[in-house]
Design an enzyme around this catalytic site. Structure first.
Site, PDB file in Angstrom:
ATOM      1  N   HIS A  72     -12.346  -3.522 -14.105  1.00 21.07           N
ATOM      2  CA  HIS A  72     -11.731  -3.175 -12.819  1.00 21.07           C
ATOM      3  C   HIS A  72     -11.042  -1.823 -12.929  1.00 21.07           C
ATOM      4  O   HIS A  72     -10.205  -1.618 -13.796  1.00 21.07           O
ATOM      5  CB  HIS A  72     -10.708  -4.238 -12.412  1.00 21.07           C
ATOM      6  CG  HIS A  72     -11.336  -5.487 -11.878  1.00 21.07           C
ATOM      7  ND1 HIS A  72     -10.633  -6.441 -11.208  1.00 21.07           N
ATOM      8  CD2 HIS A  72     -12.630  -5.912 -11.910  1.00 21.07           C
ATOM      9  CE1 HIS A  72     -11.462  -7.413 -10.849  1.00 21.07           C
ATOM     10  NE2 HIS A  72     -12.680  -7.123 -11.267  1.00 21.07           N
ATOM     11  N   TYR A 200      -2.550  -8.261  -5.008  1.00 17.59           N
ATOM     12  CA  TYR A 200      -1.189  -8.789  -5.159  1.00 17.59           C
ATOM     13  C   TYR A 200      -0.517  -8.653  -3.804  1.00 17.59           C
ATOM     14  O   TYR A 200      -0.367  -7.535  -3.305  1.00 17.59           O
ATOM     15  CB  TYR A 200      -0.398  -7.964  -6.181  1.00 17.59           C
ATOM     16  CG  TYR A 200      -0.830  -8.149  -7.625  1.00 17.59           C
ATOM     17  CD1 TYR A 200      -1.867  -7.398  -8.176  1.00 17.59           C
ATOM     18  CD2 TYR A 200      -0.174  -9.066  -8.445  1.00 17.59           C
ATOM     19  CE1 TYR A 200      -2.237  -7.568  -9.512  1.00 17.59           C
ATOM     20  CE2 TYR A 200      -0.536  -9.239  -9.777  1.00 17.59           C
ATOM     21  CZ  TYR A 200      -1.570  -8.490 -10.310  1.00 17.59           C
ATOM     22  OH  TYR A 200      -1.931  -8.652 -11.615  1.00 17.59           O
ATOM     23  N   PRO A 292       4.116 -14.063 -15.007  1.00 16.92           N
ATOM     24  CA  PRO A 292       2.720 -13.597 -15.045  1.00 16.92           C
ATOM     25  C   PRO A 292       2.395 -12.425 -14.126  1.00 16.92           C
ATOM     26  O   PRO A 292       1.297 -11.878 -14.187  1.00 16.92           O
ATOM     27  CB  PRO A 292       1.919 -14.842 -14.631  1.00 16.92           C
ATOM     28  CG  PRO A 292       2.885 -15.714 -13.917  1.00 16.92           C
ATOM     29  CD  PRO A 292       4.235 -15.428 -14.488  1.00 16.92           C
ATOM     30  N   LYS A 296       0.885  -9.666 -18.403  1.00 16.56           N
ATOM     31  CA  LYS A 296       1.219  -9.119 -19.723  1.00 16.56           C
ATOM     32  C   LYS A 296       1.268 -10.155 -20.855  1.00 16.56           C
ATOM     33  O   LYS A 296       1.252  -9.790 -22.030  1.00 16.56           O
ATOM     34  CB  LYS A 296       2.593  -8.421 -19.666  1.00 16.56           C
ATOM     35  CG  LYS A 296       2.588  -7.132 -18.880  1.00 16.56           C
ATOM     36  CD  LYS A 296       2.018  -5.997 -19.698  1.00 16.56           C
ATOM     37  CE  LYS A 296       1.588  -4.825 -18.849  1.00 16.56           C
ATOM     38  NZ  LYS A 296       0.169  -4.780 -18.539  1.00 16.56           N
ATOM     39  N   TYR A 384       0.540  -1.155 -16.026  1.00 14.82           N
ATOM     40  CA  TYR A 384      -0.380  -2.266 -15.768  1.00 14.82           C
ATOM     41  C   TYR A 384      -1.551  -2.247 -16.749  1.00 14.82           C
ATOM     42  O   TYR A 384      -1.961  -3.298 -17.254  1.00 14.82           O
ATOM     43  CB  TYR A 384      -0.886  -2.214 -14.318  1.00 14.82           C
ATOM     44  CG  TYR A 384      -1.613  -3.480 -13.906  1.00 14.82           C
ATOM     45  CD1 TYR A 384      -0.917  -4.558 -13.355  1.00 14.82           C
ATOM     46  CD2 TYR A 384      -2.987  -3.624 -14.100  1.00 14.82           C
ATOM     47  CE1 TYR A 384      -1.557  -5.727 -13.005  1.00 14.82           C
ATOM     48  CE2 TYR A 384      -3.651  -4.791 -13.751  1.00 14.82           C
ATOM     49  CZ  TYR A 384      -2.933  -5.837 -13.203  1.00 14.82           C
ATOM     50  OH  TYR A 384      -3.583  -6.999 -12.869  1.00 14.82           O
TER      51      TYR A 384
HETATM   52  P1  RFL Z   1       0.008 -20.303 -26.608  1.00 17.87           P
HETATM   53  O1  RFL Z   1      -1.251 -19.965 -25.885  1.00 17.87           O
HETATM   54  O2  RFL Z   1       1.018 -21.117 -25.910  1.00 17.87           O
HETATM   55  O3  RFL Z   1      -0.434 -21.020 -27.940  1.00 17.87           O
HETATM   56  C1  RFL Z   1       0.494 -21.653 -28.797  1.00 17.87           C
HETATM   57  C2  RFL Z   1      -0.211 -22.769 -29.516  1.00 17.87           C
HETATM   58  O4  RFL Z   1       0.697 -23.399 -30.422  1.00 17.87           O
HETATM   59  C3  RFL Z   1       0.528 -24.813 -30.336  1.00 17.87           C
HETATM   60  N1  RFL Z   1       1.771 -25.469 -30.770  1.00 17.87           N
HETATM   61  C4  RFL Z   1       1.931 -26.044 -31.987  1.00 17.87           C
HETATM   62  N2  RFL Z   1       1.106 -26.184 -33.023  1.00 17.87           N
HETATM   63  C5  RFL Z   1       1.572 -26.836 -34.113  1.00 17.87           C
HETATM   64  N3  RFL Z   1       2.813 -27.370 -34.205  1.00 17.87           N
HETATM   65  C6  RFL Z   1       3.684 -27.256 -33.175  1.00 17.87           C
HETATM   66  N4  RFL Z   1       4.901 -27.788 -33.259  1.00 17.87           N
HETATM   67  C7  RFL Z   1       3.249 -26.573 -32.009  1.00 17.87           C
HETATM   68  N5  RFL Z   1       3.828 -26.278 -30.814  1.00 17.87           N
HETATM   69  C8  RFL Z   1       2.926 -25.612 -30.102  1.00 17.87           C
HETATM   70  C9  RFL Z   1       0.194 -25.054 -28.873  1.00 17.87           C
HETATM   71  O5  RFL Z   1      -0.477 -26.295 -28.681  1.00 17.87           O
HETATM   72  C10 RFL Z   1      -0.686 -23.857 -28.570  1.00 17.87           C
HETATM   73  O6  RFL Z   1      -2.052 -24.123 -28.777  1.00 17.87           O
HETATM   74  O7  RFL Z   1       0.753 -18.981 -27.117  1.00 17.87           O
HETATM   75  P2  RFL Z   1       0.151 -17.571 -27.631  1.00 17.87           P
HETATM   76  O8  RFL Z   1      -0.974 -17.780 -28.570  1.00 17.87           O
HETATM   77  O9  RFL Z   1       1.328 -16.794 -28.022  1.00 17.87           O
HETATM   78  O10 RFL Z   1      -0.525 -16.914 -26.334  1.00 17.87           O
HETATM   79  C11 RFL Z   1       0.245 -16.489 -25.263  1.00 17.87           C
HETATM   80  C12 RFL Z   1      -0.488 -16.735 -23.950  1.00 17.87           C
HETATM   81  O11 RFL Z   1      -1.069 -18.021 -23.940  1.00 17.87           O
HETATM   82  C13 RFL Z   1       0.475 -16.622 -22.776  1.00 17.87           C
HETATM   83  O12 RFL Z   1       1.291 -15.464 -22.909  1.00 17.87           O
HETATM   84  C14 RFL Z   1      -0.183 -16.512 -21.435  1.00 17.87           C
HETATM   85  O13 RFL Z   1      -1.156 -17.473 -21.204  1.00 17.87           O
HETATM   86  C15 RFL Z   1       0.937 -16.649 -20.391  1.00 17.87           C
HETATM   87  N6  RFL Z   1       0.442 -17.138 -19.149  1.00 17.87           N
HETATM   88  C16 RFL Z   1      -0.165 -16.272 -18.339  1.00 17.87           C
HETATM   89  N7  RFL Z   1      -0.236 -14.964 -18.710  1.00 17.87           N
HETATM   90  C17 RFL Z   1      -0.840 -14.090 -17.923  1.00 17.87           C
HETATM   91  O14 RFL Z   1      -0.907 -12.909 -18.285  1.00 17.87           O
HETATM   92  N8  RFL Z   1      -1.418 -14.508 -16.727  1.00 17.87           N
HETATM   93  C18 RFL Z   1      -1.383 -15.828 -16.330  1.00 17.87           C
HETATM   94  O15 RFL Z   1      -1.898 -16.166 -15.294  1.00 17.87           O
HETATM   95  C19 RFL Z   1      -0.729 -16.751 -17.129  1.00 17.87           C
HETATM   96  N9  RFL Z   1      -0.660 -18.058 -16.778  1.00 17.87           N
HETATM   97  C20 RFL Z   1       0.572 -18.500 -18.793  1.00 17.87           C
HETATM   98  C21 RFL Z   1      -0.002 -18.940 -17.602  1.00 17.87           C
HETATM   99  C22 RFL Z   1       1.253 -19.416 -19.602  1.00 17.87           C
HETATM  100  C23 RFL Z   1       1.401 -20.755 -19.251  1.00 17.87           C
HETATM  101  N10 RFL Z   1       2.181 -21.625 -20.090  1.00 17.87           N
HETATM  102  C24 RFL Z   1       2.481 -21.265 -21.442  1.00 17.87           C
HETATM  103  C25 RFL Z   1       2.877 -22.743 -19.648  1.00 17.87           C
HETATM  104  C26 RFL Z   1       0.069 -20.279 -17.237  1.00 17.87           C
HETATM  105  C27 RFL Z   1       0.775 -21.197 -18.044  1.00 17.87           C
HETATM  106  C28 RFL Z   1       0.794 -22.640 -17.590  1.00 17.87           C
HETATM  107  C1  PHB Z   2      -5.212 -14.535 -13.401  1.00 16.13           C
HETATM  108  O1  PHB Z   2      -6.357 -14.199 -13.033  1.00 16.13           O
HETATM  109  O2  PHB Z   2      -4.993 -15.675 -13.842  1.00 16.13           O
HETATM  110  C2  PHB Z   2      -4.096 -13.575 -13.293  1.00 16.13           C
HETATM  111  C3  PHB Z   2      -4.346 -12.265 -12.968  1.00 16.13           C
HETATM  112  C4  PHB Z   2      -3.302 -11.362 -12.854  1.00 16.13           C
HETATM  113  C5  PHB Z   2      -2.016 -11.789 -13.070  1.00 16.13           C
HETATM  114  C6  PHB Z   2      -1.763 -13.105 -13.398  1.00 16.13           C
HETATM  115  C7  PHB Z   2      -2.798 -14.011 -13.510  1.00 16.13           C
HETATM  116  O3  PHB Z   2      -0.997 -10.899 -12.930  1.00 16.13           O
END
Ligand code: RFL
Ligand code: PHB
Length: 389
Positions: A72, A200, A292, A296, A384
């Site tokens: 994009h 957005y 989110p 980032k 961004y």
């Molecule tokens: P993760 O992906 O949470 O992975 C951590 C892993 O550790 C495991 N774990 C354990 N394992 C062993 N022993 C324990 N005691 C443990 N406790 C936990 C968990 O099961 C898991 O598999 O962290 P990581 O790798 O740092 O990655 C970060 C990203 O996942 C996160 O920053 C993003 O996904 C944040 N986030 C979003 N970011 C965006 O940029 N756009 C989004 O749309 C977006 N949606 C989200 C999200 C994070 C969410 N969370 C954490 C609730 C939506 C949700 C629901």
């Molecule tokens: C997504 O596609 O899940 C998404 C994209 C942009 C954002 C957050 C989530 O800022």
């Protein structure tokens, strides 16, 4: 059992760190609390910065990303129905790639399985010991049997609710937090995305985001008050609310369909300092959380482990502790800038319960300034698409 680096958590941070270390000949074990299917079933981030793509290239796991990811050149902002496109490529010569976190995770898992490096899924009761000395240990239970690992280093990549940060003595760590009074209700649907790029939208009724995973799969979000229940949102109610928050053209061309996933994520800003405690390092969501809005979270997790891998490789190759000594301050400098940007994007695009008429005019002025000032637009583009690693 003895291993060089014990990694806690098989999210993107743990898996990418494992892959970067494995490529440098450093042995790792990943301990993950959940099953592989559970980890792959979580629908989360979707936008990759150029630096993240470059790191995945370096890790040798970007083949499918290059084939299927959508490049994009920009994004659109919509403020009370007025839309404006920011062309990042024109502004600063950079772009982002839309490719789901689930797919990044899948690619990393495949590479790890193929290389024979070990991941223990469904590892219960993981506990961390002696990381203030030279020989840290990690204990866990698998299938009812207790195991112990001895290692050189522990990488805490276990997310916000993980055990790693919780194992640090209270007096050794400081945390900074802001909880927002709302969440994002997200829907995934097998329908063509409404726009070619992300939209957005700020609206009096609340924020909305039109995103995607592929030319046939859409991801949409709307702001909802904290405490809202997913069950209260039928698909029809979601689509109706989304249409009210975007401009007329977008509302008119939106193609709706049954949701294949629907969930609410609360918004939070959080940073822990420092990120190194003897031979324990924190990375990814274990170290920080961003709302989110700036896309980032996943990208920060990648830049953290890119820096941690470099530091550990330097230690093993050159017996130098310079990299690991500098890890915390190096990554925190970048983390705080991403925290600032995510907080700012959240502030201008959402409706806050205490936003008065003055506050709304300020939000509008932010939008108008971004729309009319190339300097402001370049600042948005630079943040961004990702600040330098
Ligand atoms: P993760 O992906 O949470 O992975 C951590 C892993 O550790 C495991 N774990 C354990 N394992 C062993 N022993 C324990 N005691 C443990 N406790 C936990 C968990 O099961 C898991 O598999 O962290 P990581 O790798 O740092 O990655 C970060 C990203 O996942 C996160 O920053 C993003 O996904 C944040 N986030 C979003 N970011 C965006 O940029 N756009 C989004 O749309 C977006 N949606 C989200 C999200 C994070 C969410 N969370 C954490 C609730 C939506 C949700 C629901
Ligand atoms: C997504 O596609 O899940 C998404 C994209 C942009 C954002 C957050 C989530 O800022």
């Amino acid at each position: 059992m003895r291993i060089q680096v014990a990694i806690i958590g098989a999210g993107p941070a743990g898996l990418l760190l494992g892959r970067l270390l494995e490529k440098a000949g450093i042995e790792t074990i990943i301990l993950e609390r959940r099953s592989q299917d559970h980890v792959l079933g979580r629908i989360r981030a979707g936008v990759l910065e150029q630096g993240t793509v470059e790191l995945l290239d370096k890790a040798g796991v970007a083949e499918r990303l290059h084939a299927e990811g959508l490049i994009h050149d920009g994004v659109e902002f919509c403020f009370d129905g007025d839309r404006h496109r920011f062309n990042f490529r024109e502004l600063i010569g950079r772009t982002v790639t839309v490719y789901g976190q689930t797919e990044v995770t899948r690619d990393l898992m495949h590479a790890r399985d193929a290389s024979g490096s070990k991941t223990i899924y469904e590892a219960d009761n993981v506990t961390l010991h002696d990381f203030d000395g030279d020989t840290p240990r990690v204990r866990y239970v698998k299938g009812g049997v207790e195991h112990e690992l001895t290692c050189d280093f522990i990488a805490g990549c276990d997310g916000y609710h993980g055990v790693s940060r919780a194992s640090v003595p209270e007096e050794a760590i400081r945390t900074f937090e802001r909880v927002y009074p709302f969440g994002w209700l997200g829907i995934l649907a097998d329908t063509p995305p409404v726009g070619e790029e992300l939209i957005y939208a700020h609206h009096e009724r609340g924020f909305a985001l039109c995103s995607m995973r592929s030319p046939t799969r859409s991801r949409y979000y709307i702001q909802v008050p904290a405490g809202e229940k997913v069950d209260e949102w039928s698909d029809d109610r979601f689509w109706d609310e989304l249409r009210r928050r975007v401009d007329a053209e977008t509302a008119g061309t939106l193609i709706t369909g049954p949701s294949i996933e629907k969930s609410i994520a609360l918004l939070r800003s959080f940073v822990a300092e420092p990120l190194r405690f003897g031979r324990l390092f924190l990375a990814g969501d274990a170290a920080h959380i961003v709302p989110p809005t700036g896309a980032k979270g996943l990208n920060l997790a990648a830049s953290d482990v890119g820096a941690l891998a470099e530091a550990l490789i330097e230690f093993y190759r050159e017996r130098s502790t310079a990299g690991i000594d500098g890890y915390s301050s190096r990554v925190l400098a970048r983390i705080w800038k991403a925290e600032r940007f995510s907080w700012w994007m959240t502030s201008i695009l959402h409706t806050f319960p205490d936003t008065d008429a003055f506050g709304r005019r300020i939000q509008r002025a932010e939008f108008d300034y971004l729309r009319t000032s190339p300097a402001a637009a370049r600042s948005l583009a630079e943040n961004y698409t990702g600040l330098p690693f």
